[in-house]
Design an enzyme around this catalytic site. Structure first.
Site, mmCIF file in Angstrom:
data_model
loop_
_atom_site.group_PDB
_atom_site.id
_atom_site.type_symbol
_atom_site.label_atom_id
_atom_site.label_comp_id
_atom_site.label_asym_id
_atom_site.label_seq_id
_atom_site.Cartn_x
_atom_site.Cartn_y
_atom_site.Cartn_z
ATOM 1 C CG HIS A 121 -5.516 3.592 6.666
ATOM 2 N ND1 HIS A 121 -5.880 4.514 5.706
ATOM 3 C CD2 HIS A 121 -5.029 4.317 7.725
ATOM 4 C CE1 HIS A 121 -5.621 5.731 6.148
ATOM 5 N NE2 HIS A 121 -5.093 5.644 7.365
ATOM 6 C CB SER A 169 -3.603 8.745 7.109
ATOM 7 O OG SER A 169 -4.927 8.639 7.594
ATOM 8 C CG ASP A 222 -7.735 3.073 3.483
ATOM 9 O OD1 ASP A 222 -8.291 3.006 4.595
ATOM 10 O OD2 ASP A 222 -6.807 3.855 3.222
#
Length: 229
Positions: free
Chosen positions: A198, A115, A166
């Site tokens: 995610h 991320s 996601d």
């Protein structure tokens, strides 16, 4: 003005002799403990690799027990670029110190980010003085791809892995990143994890481990035989 000092959990190589270094960069609101477990899982198959997962330099207001590489309001389209630029010197200093600690050069370094950590891995890794062995980005994005061709100082192999579902960083970011890297003539492989949100799944970990092993594999030097008369 001095740079913030960062540190985090480490795993020594199982063999006791470090021949490579894998650095995990966690996501927004997490900390270094979030990803070091991957190193524990890979350690037996990579006995000569040292692993470290530094805590990002700032406390995260959105998750008071977590950390952030840079603040995010999700309202300012330019905040990610300002953020990666501001955080890069601290990360670079940490990478230089860790490589020196183990007596290693950049070609034995692998950066792995999740991320926001993937944003940092791509931004910093592509601007190192010497290319790292590889960069892997899980569920991340390439910040300011339009600037990359001019700013990139090296072109290491890259693997991007993203969850199909996601809802934090939509999968469109994966394809924008691959397009941006291709435009800058940087090699990239990618994997889309079906049904994954995610996060990181088992197949992503498997592919990541294989990519690291391939990147750190000793390169053979061809020798030209000479005849004597």
């Amino acid at each position: 003005m001095s740079l913030p000092t960062i540190d985090g959990p480490r795993l020594a190589p199982a063999s006791g002799v470090p021949k490579a270094l894998v650095v995990f960069l966690h996501g927004f609101g997490a900390d270094g403990n979030d990803l070091i477990a991957i190193g524990a899982e890979w350690r037996r198959a990579m006995p000569d690799v040292a692993f470290v997962s530094p805590h990002a330099p700032e406390r995260c207001m959105a998750a008071p027990t977590g950390r952030q590489w840079f603040p995010l309001t999700f309202r300012d389209p330019d905040e990610r670029r300002r953020g990666v630029i501001a955080a890069r010197p601290t990360l670079d200093a940490f990478l230089d110190a860790e490589l020196a600690r183990h007596g290693l050069s950049d070609d034995r370094l692998v950066l792995i980010g999740f991320s926001q950590g993937a944003m940092m891995a791509l931004h910093a890794g592509l601007r190192r003085k010497a290319p790292p062995a590889a960069i892997i980005g899980f569920s991340g994005m390439l910040v300011s791809p339009e600037a990359l061709k001019e700013e990139a100082t090296c072109r290491p192999p890259i693997l991007l892995i993203h969850g199909e579902r996601d809802d934090v960083i939509p999968v469109d970011a994966l394809f924008a990143a691959t397009d941006g890297l291709a435009a800058a003539e940087i090699p990239v492989e990618w994997h889309l994890s079906p049904g994954l949100g995610h996060g990181i799944d088992g197949e992503g970990l498997r592919q990541g481990a294989a990519f690291v092993a391939s990147a750190l594999k000793p390169r053979r030097t061809s020798l030209r035989a000479s005849s004597q008369g």
